[in-house]
Design a protein around this motif. Structure first.
Motif, PDB file in Angstrom:
ATOM      1  N   LEU A 263       0.774  -1.136   0.077  1.00 49.33           N
ATOM      2  CA  LEU A 263       0.014  -0.215  -0.008  1.00 49.33           C
ATOM      3  C   LEU A 263       0.637   1.304   0.071  1.00 49.33           C
ATOM      4  O   LEU A 263       1.847   1.299   0.892  1.00 49.33           O
ATOM      5  N   GLY A 283       1.296  -2.271  -4.941  1.00 45.55           N
ATOM      6  CA  GLY A 283       0.041  -3.102  -4.852  1.00 45.55           C
ATOM      7  C   GLY A 283      -0.955  -2.130  -5.018  1.00 45.55           C
ATOM      8  O   GLY A 283      -1.717  -2.079  -6.192  1.00 45.55           O
ATOM      9  N   VAL A 284      -1.591  -1.335  -4.130  1.00 49.59           N
ATOM     10  CA  VAL A 284      -2.487  -0.441  -3.998  1.00 49.59           C
ATOM     11  C   VAL A 284      -1.976   1.096  -3.999  1.00 49.59           C
ATOM     12  O   VAL A 284      -1.165   1.206  -3.049  1.00 49.59           O
ATOM     13  N   ILE A 285      -2.503   1.765  -4.733  1.00 54.10           N
ATOM     14  CA  ILE A 285      -2.001   3.277  -4.890  1.00 54.10           C
ATOM     15  C   ILE A 285      -2.953   4.135  -4.483  1.00 54.10           C
ATOM     16  O   ILE A 285      -4.314   4.231  -4.888  1.00 54.10           O
ATOM     17  N   VAL A 286      -2.908   5.115  -3.288  1.00 51.02           N
ATOM     18  CA  VAL A 286      -3.802   6.123  -2.944  1.00 51.02           C
ATOM     19  C   VAL A 286      -3.125   7.502  -3.112  1.00 51.02           C
ATOM     20  O   VAL A 286      -2.156   7.609  -2.810  1.00 51.02           O
ATOM     21  N   PHE A 297      -3.748  11.231 -10.010  1.00 47.16           N
ATOM     22  CA  PHE A 297      -5.113  10.455  -9.984  1.00 47.16           C
ATOM     23  C   PHE A 297      -5.201   9.350 -11.180  1.00 47.16           C
ATOM     24  O   PHE A 297      -5.786   8.470 -10.915  1.00 47.16           O
ATOM     25  N   ALA A 300      -3.618   6.287  -9.534  1.00 47.56           N
ATOM     26  CA  ALA A 300      -3.972   5.671  -8.441  1.00 47.56           C
ATOM     27  C   ALA A 300      -5.187   4.754  -8.382  1.00 47.56           C
ATOM     28  O   ALA A 300      -5.872   4.879  -9.366  1.00 47.56           O
ATOM     29  N   ASP A 301      -5.371   4.024  -7.460  1.00 45.01           N
ATOM     30  CA  ASP A 301      -6.518   2.983  -7.325  1.00 45.01           C
ATOM     31  C   ASP A 301      -7.472   3.787  -6.463  1.00 45.01           C
ATOM     32  O   ASP A 301      -8.660   3.800  -6.894  1.00 45.01           O
ATOM     33  N   TYR A 302      -7.170   4.517  -5.469  1.00 48.06           N
ATOM     34  CA  TYR A 302      -8.189   5.213  -4.792  1.00 48.06           C
ATOM     35  C   TYR A 302      -7.656   6.605  -4.701  1.00 48.06           C
ATOM     36  O   TYR A 302      -6.468   6.928  -4.630  1.00 48.06           O
ATOM     37  N   GLY A 303      -8.570   7.654  -4.784  1.00 43.14           N
ATOM     38  CA  GLY A 303      -8.137   8.977  -4.424  1.00 43.14           C
ATOM     39  C   GLY A 303      -8.900   9.943  -3.532  1.00 43.14           C
ATOM     40  O   GLY A 303     -10.312   9.541  -3.291  1.00 43.14           O
ATOM     41  N   ILE A 304      -8.466  10.702  -2.696  1.00 43.54           N
ATOM     42  CA  ILE A 304      -9.350  11.625  -2.216  1.00 43.54           C
ATOM     43  C   ILE A 304      -8.804  13.139  -2.595  1.00 43.54           C
ATOM     44  O   ILE A 304      -7.869  13.501  -2.550  1.00 43.54           O
TER      45      ILE A 304
ATOM     46  N   ARG B 234      -3.851   0.061 -14.452  1.00 46.99           N
ATOM     47  CA  ARG B 234      -4.577  -0.059 -13.379  1.00 46.99           C
ATOM     48  C   ARG B 234      -5.871   0.388 -13.866  1.00 46.99           C
ATOM     49  O   ARG B 234      -6.167   1.311 -14.781  1.00 46.99           O
ATOM     50  N   PRO B 235      -7.022  -0.247 -13.241  1.00 43.86           N
ATOM     51  CA  PRO B 235      -8.312   0.514 -13.513  1.00 43.86           C
ATOM     52  C   PRO B 235      -8.252   1.789 -12.930  1.00 43.86           C
ATOM     53  O   PRO B 235      -7.824   2.250 -12.343  1.00 43.86           O
ATOM     54  N   VAL B 237      -9.294   5.454 -11.343  1.00 41.59           N
ATOM     55  CA  VAL B 237      -9.175   5.849 -10.130  1.00 41.59           C
ATOM     56  C   VAL B 237     -10.726   5.837  -9.513  1.00 41.59           C
ATOM     57  O   VAL B 237     -11.489   6.290 -10.049  1.00 41.59           O
ATOM     58  N   SER B 238     -10.964   5.039  -8.210  1.00 38.91           N
ATOM     59  CA  SER B 238     -12.082   5.455  -7.625  1.00 38.91           C
ATOM     60  C   SER B 238     -12.162   6.651  -6.566  1.00 38.91           C
ATOM     61  O   SER B 238     -11.268   6.344  -5.691  1.00 38.91           O
ATOM     62  N   ILE B 239     -12.477   7.861  -6.752  1.00 41.22           N
ATOM     63  CA  ILE B 239     -12.581   8.993  -5.821  1.00 41.22           C
ATOM     64  C   ILE B 239     -13.391   8.502  -4.861  1.00 41.22           C
ATOM     65  O   ILE B 239     -14.696   8.312  -5.052  1.00 41.22           O
ATOM     66  N   ILE B 240     -12.878   8.811  -3.529  1.00 39.80           N
ATOM     67  CA  ILE B 240     -13.927   8.552  -2.210  1.00 39.80           C
ATOM     68  C   ILE B 240     -14.422   9.926  -2.023  1.00 39.80           C
ATOM     69  O   ILE B 240     -13.897  10.912  -1.803  1.00 39.80           O
ATOM     70  N   LYS B 248     -14.619  11.385   4.271  1.00 40.82           N
ATOM     71  CA  LYS B 248     -13.685  10.808   3.090  1.00 40.82           C
ATOM     72  C   LYS B 248     -12.580   9.644   3.606  1.00 40.82           C
ATOM     73  O   LYS B 248     -12.212   8.666   3.152  1.00 40.82           O
ATOM     74  N   LEU B 252     -12.277   5.996   2.740  1.00 39.40           N
ATOM     75  CA  LEU B 252     -11.191   5.249   2.281  1.00 39.40           C
ATOM     76  C   LEU B 252     -10.613   4.002   2.991  1.00 39.40           C
ATOM     77  O   LEU B 252     -10.385   3.083   2.648  1.00 39.40           O
TER      78      LEU B 252
END
Ligand SMILES: Cc1cc2nc3c(=O)[nH]c(=O)nc-3n(C[C@H](O)[C@H](O)[C@H](O)COP(=O)(O)OP(=O)(O)OC[C@H]3O[C@@H](n4cnc5c(N)ncnc54)[C@H](O)[C@@H]3O)c2cc1C
Ligand SMILES: Cc1cc2nc3c(=O)[nH]c(=O)nc-3n(C[C@H](O)[C@H](O)[C@H](O)COP(=O)(O)OP(=O)(O)OC[C@H]3O[C@@H](n4cnc5c(N)ncnc54)[C@H](O)[C@@H]3O)c2cc1C
Lengths: 326, 263
Positions: A263, A283-286, A297, A300-304, B234-235, B237-240, B248, B252
């Motif tokens: 992570l 593995g997983v990118i935030v 972004f 990334a896999d997840y973003g805030i 990568r798929p 991004v999924s924005i939270i 948020k 996450l």
């Protein structure tokens, strides 16, 4: 030459490094594929316990333990490893793509005229032989390589390339005596430990990385707290290192370290190509960034999308809760 | 004192790279630069020359002729001589072959100190420096961050090793690989650029160099390139989303735990 698989075990403070266990785990698959034996090689001073520990992963553990191996040097370790390899004649030697690996294995490859494939991230055992996966151009291209069969093959892998399997029944430990030859051309004068960082950046499972958006050196304590909580490490972008907020030792990217944690959380960094090249196999990118159009972004896999100074305290509390639950 | 610097010309980070349809070849956009870490090596050689008398700096690359431009840059910075060993017909994916050729050049030229970069930015093997040193049977020190060469055939070297920094005294001849932090590479002055434009850069045929370290025939390469491919994407991004930063953060951590399963 045998078809055996040797893994050079690196120790830190006399304890086998996690990445060496990863190599033993994948080494098991390679050995099964070629119906051969898996050997761990443990070299150092006071490393008998380390040999005990890894012996659960290997069929045989070869141990060379003597005082002249207390400090690593390519000369001393190289002469011992060369002796071991010439005696046992394995087909494969697997090692870490670490500072030590980059220092030691090229010289060994010359001495044994071995096929040398460095900084790999995976392998494939379908069919007859073995295929090695190596990123090029900072990960823009993946290459698949094969060694030619007539010589020994040395492959070094980045930490976190493989999962660590379970240890099995302990195999025998064979203690060997090889003299550690020192090169008269190098005289050590002093050694200075840098920082007290517990976890090696390249071996960390968890990395939280700060960029220019962190605004000042003192704000990195927020990241350090989260890193400590998660048993991981804080990283930095080059801008941060150039501003002297963090040491070069922490820099991730093309001109810094290549990391591949399970992570990775990037805070206040834009995601410049030079940075991405050092972390995109994670593995997983935030990504946490206030600018929704920041290039990070795209990787990334997840973003805030928000102000990191508001997100980080809450993130720390949430992570703390999950740690307490488990 | 003779200082040899080995530099590699590498594709710029921004250069477009296209994989051929049979996945056997790469086509690299014509944007090349001197390898980032090699600039520290060139700079350090110039600083040695500035602090000691009778230093001659020779820069060499094993590359196709277009890399003459990279060599000119090093002359503009302050190197004395430059050689290009023509890699056409000898291109190899085996670092042992590249190292044999460069070690052969070192024997031909003679040297007291050899400087290389820590690693090439394109292949990132970090093999060539220590391999050359092994062929030449001289000591090497990797990732040098400080260097003090004395006039009496020794050097005090600080380098990065696992867990810290080490200082050693090294007896020359030796090979060092350079790390960021060693120095700040200079930008060539216009007088340097003028000089570089006029400098004749010798192009050598590797077959004409006596190489006592084994074969450089590409057929003896121990490595086979099977194919090239693009990295798995990568798929997106999924924005939270959330009403507040706190929400948020909660979202996450939930996603990392339940969906990605990394916590
Ligand atoms: C040869 C070469 C090698 C290089 N090697 C490396 C390398 O190894 N590693 C590396 O990292 N770079 C490297 N670089 C530099 C790289 O190109 C970028 O300049 C650098 O990575 C940018 O750093 P950054 O993302 O921290 O800063 P910036 O690009 O300035 O990004 C800052 C980000 O923070 C965000 N931000 C600001 N405030 C906040 C806030 N309050 N909350 C949330 N977000 C906020 C902004 O929206 C912005 O996206 C290299 C460059 C060259 C030319
Ligand atoms: C899949 C794959 C395919 C390849 N295909 C080809 C190919 O078709 N043709 C080809 O030419 N190469 C090819 N190579 C590259 C070749 O194998 C490498 O150049 C060689 O192995 C050296 O490794 P490196 O470039 O990573 O240098 P490193 O070992 O990382 O370089 C360290 C330092 O050594 C010096 N150095 C390295 N190379 C040179 C050089 N050429 N001249 C002068 N100094 C140097 C520099 O100071 C450099 O900083 C391929 C590599 C791979 C992995």
């Amino acid at each position: 030459m045998t078809r055996d698989v040797f893994v050079f075990v690196e120790c830190k403070d006399s304890v086998p490094r996690k990445a060496s266990l990863e190599l033993l785990s994948v080494g098991r698959q390679v050995a099964s594929h070629f119906s051969s034996g898996l050997f761990a090689v443990v070299v150092g001073s006071g490393v008998k316990d380390a040999a005990q520990m890894v012996s659960g992963y290997a069929d045989t553990t070869v141990l060379v333990d003597n005082e002249s191996l207390a400090d690593y040097g390519w000369d001393t370790y190289g002469s011992v490893l060369e002796g071991v390899l010439k005696k046992y004649e394995p087909m494969f030697l697997l090692g870490m793509s670490s500072m030590t690996g980059k220092d030691l294995f090229p010289r060994i490859a010359v001495r044994l005229q071995a096929a040398m494939i460095s900084d790999a991230v995976g392998l494939d055992l379908e069919g007859e032989g073995i295929k090695i996966k190596k990123p090029l151009f900072g990960g823009k291209v993946i290459s698949w390589l094969a060694p030619k069969a007539d010589s020994m093959v040395i492959v070094t892998f980045r930490p976190n390339s493989f999962a660590v399997g379970n240890a099995g029944e302990k195999g025998p430990i064979v203690e060997e005596q090889f003299t550690a030859e020192t090169n008269p051309g190098i005289k050590p004068i002093s050694f200075e430990k840098t920082g007290s960082k517990k976890v090696d950046l390249q071996e960390a499972d968890f990395i939280i990385c700060g960029g220019r958006g962190m605004k000042a050196a003192e704000h990195f304590s927020m990241l350090d707290e989260i890193a400590d909580l998660m048993g991981g490490r804080t990283g930095a972008s080059r801008t941060v290192v150039d501003s002297k907020w963090r040491e070069y030792d922490d820099q991730i990217g093309k001109s810094g370290k290549t990391v591949s944690p399970k992570l990775y959380i990037g805070c206040g960094l834009s995601g410049a190509l030079h940075h991405i090249m050092g972390m995109d196999t994670s593995g997983v990118i935030v990504a946490i960034n206030k600018d929704p159009n920041a290039p990070i972004f795209q990787y990334a896999d997840y973003g805030i999308v928000d102000d990191l100074f508001a997100v980080l305290p809450a993130l720390k509390d949430e992570l703390k809760k999950t740690r307490e639950d488990t | 004192m003779k200082v040899l610097v080995f530099i590699k010309e590498v594709a710029d980070t921004e250069a477009r790279i296209i994989i051929s349809s049979d996945q056997k070849d790469l086509e690299i956009e014509n944007k090349y630069t001197v390898n980032f870490f090699d600039e520290f090596a060139v700079e350090e050689a110039i600083r040695i020359k500035e602090s000691l008398k009778d230093v001659e700096i020779t820069v060499c690359t094993f590359a196709p002729p277009r890399a003459v431009e990279a060599l000119r840059t090093t002359i503009a910075m302050g190197a004395d001589r430059a050689f290009l060993i023509d890699s056409r017909n000898h291109e190899s994916d085996d670092p042992l072959i590249v190292s044999r050729i460069l070690a052969g050049f070192a024997v031909k030229e003679g040297f007291d100190l050899i400087l290389c970069g820590r690693q090439a930015m394109d292949d990132e093997s970090a093999n060539v420096g220590p391999m050359i040193a092994e062929f030449l049977k001289i000591p090497h020190v990797n990732q040098v961050t400080r260097l003090q060469v004395s006039g009496n055939g020794t050097a005090e070297v600080q380098n990065e090793i696992e867990g810290g920094k080490k200082v050693s005294e090294v007896l020359l001849p030796a090979l060092l690989t350079t790390q960021k932090g060693l120095n700040e590479p200079r930008v060539p002055l216009i007088t340097g650029v003028m000089k570089a434009m006029k400098t004749e850069i010798a192009v050598l045929d590797p077959a004409a160099i006596e190489i006592p370290f084994g074969s450089i025939d590409r057929e003896t390469s121990k490595i086979l390139v099977l194919s090239y491919e693009l990295p798995a994407k990568r798929p997106s991004v999924s924005i939270i989303e959330g009403a507040s930063p706190e929400e948020k953060a909660t979202g996450l951590v939930r996603a990392l735990k339940e969906e990605a399963k990394v916590l």
